[in-house]
Design a protein around this motif. Structure first.
Motif, PDB file in Angstrom:
ATOM      1  N   ASP A 135      -0.092  -5.633  -9.176  1.00 14.68           N
ATOM      2  CA  ASP A 135      -0.910  -5.761 -10.387  1.00 14.68           C
ATOM      3  C   ASP A 135      -2.216  -6.527 -10.144  1.00 14.68           C
ATOM      4  O   ASP A 135      -3.156  -6.410 -10.927  1.00 14.68           O
TER       5      ASP A 135
ATOM      6  N   GLN B 183      -1.709   2.689 -12.295  1.00 13.50           N
ATOM      7  CA  GLN B 183      -0.246   2.574 -12.229  1.00 13.50           C
ATOM      8  C   GLN B 183       0.352   3.907 -11.782  1.00 13.50           C
ATOM      9  O   GLN B 183      -0.045   4.955 -12.270  1.00 13.50           O
TER      10      GLN B 183
ATOM     11  N   SER C 134       4.213   5.699 -10.914  1.00 10.82           N
ATOM     12  CA  SER C 134       5.672   5.552 -10.972  1.00 10.82           C
ATOM     13  C   SER C 134       6.284   6.113  -9.699  1.00 10.82           C
ATOM     14  O   SER C 134       6.032   7.264  -9.348  1.00 10.82           O
TER      15      SER C 134
END
Length: 138
Positions: A87, A111, A113
């Motif tokens: 992050d 981001q 996944s």
């Protein structure tokens, strides 16, 4: 901005003259530096000491290692508070003409996944092309 001593203390790293010098060099650079660039900035510190400091900083999440795709690892201070995570990472730009790497700290890495069971510890997002200065030299 926090100073070198605060950063080291926040990460539980003992301050030594070489650690302070390397950290100061990285903080002042404004962009990621290669080992050779750090070595050039610190002519009084031997190569093995610089290497050990960089490895120690990586082990204690003080810096990010950036692979620019040109075979050269660059080092950049992680500006996260007490830990360094994906992050805290941002996009970088590598100019193929002047070979500078630029940080876009205001542009976080998107981001993504990943499948269950995968733990991401590092992520590299590097765009390549011409910086404004080199683009205008055409």
């Amino acid at each position: 901005m926090r100073d070198e001593i605060e950063i080291l203390h926040d990460r539980g790293v003992k301050e030594t003259p070489n650690r302070i010098l390397v950290l100061r060099t990285l903080l002042r650079s404004g962009s990621p530096l290669s080992f050779t660039e750090i070595e050039t900035e610190l002519p009084t510190v031997d190569k093995s000491s610089i290497f050990r400091v960089l490895q120690h900083f990586a082990d204690h999440n003080i810096l990010h290692l950036i692979d620019g795709g040109d075979g050269i690892t660059r080092y950049e201070i992680c500006h996260g508070d007490a830990h360094c995570s994906v992050d805290d990472m941002h996009i970088h730009f590598y100019c193929t003409r002047c070979r500078r790497t630029f940080c876009f700290e205001q542009m976080p890495v998107p981001q993504v996944s990943f499948p269950t069971g995968f733990e991401i510890r590092s992520l590299n997002y590097m765009a390549k092309g011409l910086c404004p200065k080199c683009r205008n030299k055409r």
